[in-house]
Design a protein around this motif. Sequence first.
Motif, PDB file in Angstrom:
ATOM      1  N   HIS A 164       0.857  -1.178   0.000  1.00 42.66           N
ATOM      2  CA  HIS A 164       0.000   0.000   0.000  1.00 42.66           C
ATOM      3  C   HIS A 164       0.898   1.234   0.000  1.00 42.66           C
ATOM      4  N   ASN A 165       0.772   2.068  -1.033  1.00 45.09           N
ATOM      5  CA  ASN A 165       1.607   3.268  -1.166  1.00 45.09           C
ATOM      6  C   ASN A 165       3.095   2.957  -1.002  1.00 45.09           C
ATOM      7  N   GLY A 166       3.527   1.848  -1.624  1.00 44.78           N
ATOM      8  CA  GLY A 166       4.944   1.477  -1.590  1.00 44.78           C
ATOM      9  C   GLY A 166       5.415   0.829  -0.304  1.00 44.78           C
ATOM     10  N   GLU A 167       4.500   0.642   0.653  1.00 43.11           N
ATOM     11  CA  GLU A 167       4.856   0.014   1.927  1.00 43.11           C
ATOM     12  C   GLU A 167       4.268  -1.376   2.011  1.00 43.11           C
ATOM     13  N   TRP A 168       5.038  -2.326   2.573  1.00 46.13           N
ATOM     14  CA  TRP A 168       4.495  -3.657   2.829  1.00 46.13           C
ATOM     15  C   TRP A 168       3.782  -3.650   4.175  1.00 46.13           C
ATOM     16  N   LYS A 169       2.565  -4.137   4.178  1.00 48.40           N
ATOM     17  CA  LYS A 169       1.766  -4.187   5.400  1.00 48.40           C
ATOM     18  C   LYS A 169       1.241  -5.605   5.606  1.00 48.40           C
ATOM     19  N   PHE A 170       0.786  -5.875   6.826  1.00 50.70           N
ATOM     20  CA  PHE A 170       0.204  -7.181   7.132  1.00 50.70           C
ATOM     21  C   PHE A 170      -1.162  -6.964   7.765  1.00 50.70           C
ATOM     22  N   ASN A 171      -2.129  -7.736   7.317  1.00 49.53           N
ATOM     23  CA  ASN A 171      -3.493  -7.687   7.845  1.00 49.53           C
ATOM     24  C   ASN A 171      -3.783  -9.024   8.519  1.00 49.53           C
ATOM     25  N   ALA A 172      -4.069  -9.006   9.817  1.00 51.09           N
ATOM     26  CA  ALA A 172      -4.409 -10.222  10.565  1.00 51.09           C
ATOM     27  C   ALA A 172      -5.879 -10.544  10.310  1.00 51.09           C
ATOM     28  N   ILE A 173      -6.150 -11.619   9.586  1.00 44.91           N
ATOM     29  CA  ILE A 173      -7.530 -11.912   9.172  1.00 44.91           C
ATOM     30  C   ILE A 173      -8.198 -12.960  10.066  1.00 44.91           C
ATOM     31  N   GLY A 174      -7.665 -14.160  10.110  1.00 40.13           N
ATOM     32  CA  GLY A 174      -8.224 -15.195  10.987  1.00 40.13           C
ATOM     33  C   GLY A 174      -9.660 -15.570  10.673  1.00 40.13           C
ATOM     34  N   SER A 175      -9.994 -15.717   9.371  1.00 37.73           N
ATOM     35  CA  SER A 175     -11.373 -16.111   9.057  1.00 37.73           C
ATOM     36  C   SER A 175     -11.427 -17.547   8.549  1.00 37.73           C
ATOM     37  N   GLY A 176     -12.359 -18.294   9.099  1.00 40.61           N
ATOM     38  CA  GLY A 176     -12.479 -19.720   8.802  1.00 40.61           C
ATOM     39  C   GLY A 176     -13.384 -20.011   7.619  1.00 40.61           C
ATOM     40  N   PHE A 177     -13.102 -21.132   6.971  1.00 41.90           N
ATOM     41  CA  PHE A 177     -13.907 -21.619   5.845  1.00 41.90           C
ATOM     42  C   PHE A 177     -14.256 -23.075   6.110  1.00 41.90           C
ATOM     43  N   GLN A 178     -15.421 -23.481   5.645  1.00 41.16           N
ATOM     44  CA  GLN A 178     -15.724 -24.906   5.581  1.00 41.16           C
ATOM     45  C   GLN A 178     -15.420 -25.345   4.156  1.00 41.16           C
ATOM     46  N   GLY A 179     -15.068 -26.621   3.988  1.00 43.76           N
ATOM     47  CA  GLY A 179     -14.798 -27.123   2.641  1.00 43.76           C
ATOM     48  C   GLY A 179     -13.326 -27.213   2.318  1.00 43.76           C
ATOM     49  N   GLY A 180     -12.458 -26.945   3.307  1.00 44.28           N
ATOM     50  CA  GLY A 180     -11.037 -27.179   3.160  1.00 44.28           C
ATOM     51  C   GLY A 180     -10.380 -26.434   2.026  1.00 44.28           C
ATOM     52  N   LEU A 181      -9.357 -27.065   1.461  1.00 39.66           N
ATOM     53  CA  LEU A 181      -8.536 -26.441   0.432  1.00 39.66           C
ATOM     54  C   LEU A 181      -9.344 -26.098  -0.815  1.00 39.66           C
ATOM     55  N   ALA A 182     -10.293 -26.951  -1.170  1.00 37.64           N
ATOM     56  CA  ALA A 182     -11.102 -26.695  -2.374  1.00 37.64           C
ATOM     57  C   ALA A 182     -11.870 -25.381  -2.240  1.00 37.64           C
ATOM     58  N   ALA A 183     -12.395 -25.099  -1.046  1.00 41.79           N
ATOM     59  CA  ALA A 183     -13.135 -23.850  -0.819  1.00 41.79           C
ATOM     60  C   ALA A 183     -12.208 -22.644  -0.934  1.00 41.79           C
ATOM     61  N   LEU A 184     -11.002 -22.765  -0.398  1.00 42.67           N
ATOM     62  CA  LEU A 184     -10.032 -21.672  -0.491  1.00 42.67           C
ATOM     63  C   LEU A 184      -9.624 -21.429  -1.940  1.00 42.67           C
ATOM     64  N   CYS A 185      -9.349 -22.519  -2.657  1.00 45.37           N
ATOM     65  CA  CYS A 185      -8.952 -22.394  -4.066  1.00 45.37           C
ATOM     66  C   CYS A 185     -10.045 -21.684  -4.858  1.00 45.37           C
ATOM     67  N   ALA A 186     -11.276 -22.053  -4.627  1.00 48.78           N
ATOM     68  CA  ALA A 186     -12.391 -21.415  -5.331  1.00 48.78           C
ATOM     69  C   ALA A 186     -12.448 -19.922  -4.984  1.00 48.78           C
ATOM     70  N   HIS A 187     -12.229 -19.590  -3.712  1.00 49.82           N
ATOM     71  CA  HIS A 187     -12.255 -18.206  -3.244  1.00 49.82           C
ATOM     72  C   HIS A 187     -11.210 -17.359  -3.972  1.00 49.82           C
ATOM     73  N   TYR A 188     -10.042 -17.952  -4.220  1.00 47.85           N
ATOM     74  CA  TYR A 188      -8.941 -17.223  -4.862  1.00 47.85           C
ATOM     75  C   TYR A 188      -8.828 -17.488  -6.371  1.00 47.85           C
ATOM     76  N   GLY A 189      -9.840 -18.147  -6.943  1.00 48.05           N
ATOM     77  CA  GLY A 189      -9.884 -18.315  -8.396  1.00 48.05           C
ATOM     78  C   GLY A 189      -9.004 -19.405  -8.939  1.00 48.05           C
ATOM     79  N   ILE A 190      -8.684 -20.408  -8.116  1.00 47.56           N
ATOM     80  CA  ILE A 190      -7.859 -21.545  -8.567  1.00 47.56           C
ATOM     81  C   ILE A 190      -8.747 -22.769  -8.745  1.00 47.56           C
ATOM     82  N   ASP A 191      -8.531 -23.507  -9.820  1.00 45.96           N
ATOM     83  CA  ASP A 191      -9.259 -24.756 -10.036  1.00 45.96           C
ATOM     84  C   ASP A 191      -8.584 -25.836  -9.197  1.00 45.96           C
ATOM     85  N   ALA A 192      -9.257 -26.315  -8.165  1.00 47.74           N
ATOM     86  CA  ALA A 192      -8.659 -27.247  -7.207  1.00 47.74           C
ATOM     87  C   ALA A 192      -8.405 -28.623  -7.790  1.00 47.74           C
ATOM     88  N   GLU A 193      -8.965 -28.930  -8.908  1.00 45.86           N
ATOM     89  CA  GLU A 193      -8.726 -30.252  -9.500  1.00 45.86           C
ATOM     90  C   GLU A 193      -7.309 -30.291 -10.001  1.00 45.86           C
TER      91      GLU A 193
END
Length: 193
Positions: A164-193
Amino acid sequence: MPINLSKGQKVSLSKGNPGLKKIMVGLGWDVNAFDSGSDFDLDAAAFLVGANGKCTSDKDFVFYGNLEHSSGAVKHMGDNLTGAGDGDDEQIQIDLSLVPANIEKIAFTVTIYDAESRRQNFGQVSNSYIHIMDESNNTELIRFDLGEDFSIETAVVVGELYKHNGEWKFNAIGSGFQGGLAALCAHYGIDAE
């Protein structure tokens, strides 16, 4: 002295650490006394995402099956199958100077391998944390303890490194998903197959 973050808190890594280049993102956890009869195999991963919040290709997903991003910016240091012992269970090395210009965020996630068949979830995991170390002097910059807020989730977005504006920052999120890795992949636009 590291900064201990709370869920939702954002902090600049660059501001107090000029010239910060190489960092180690360590993730650790313990398994509660409740035993499902199988080892807990938690897997750390990094999703390199663009302005739209999605990965541009499957190669932007760094995990135990793709240990290094093609840019050399992100390297997964290997899979830990049990989480036994003290300290970091899995580590991801980041070279901030090599992160491609089209990558706006690097999201760090943890999933439970084979959670459904092993009947495991994050309610059975304790003392989970992420911390970021400056590799040049081995100093802990920030730490985020995830707490015990999870019950039936099998995947967690732990936090995000972003520019952000040339600075590296970290955001502590800690949000859970059901559906494991496949759900995360779908969230980030990756085909889990």
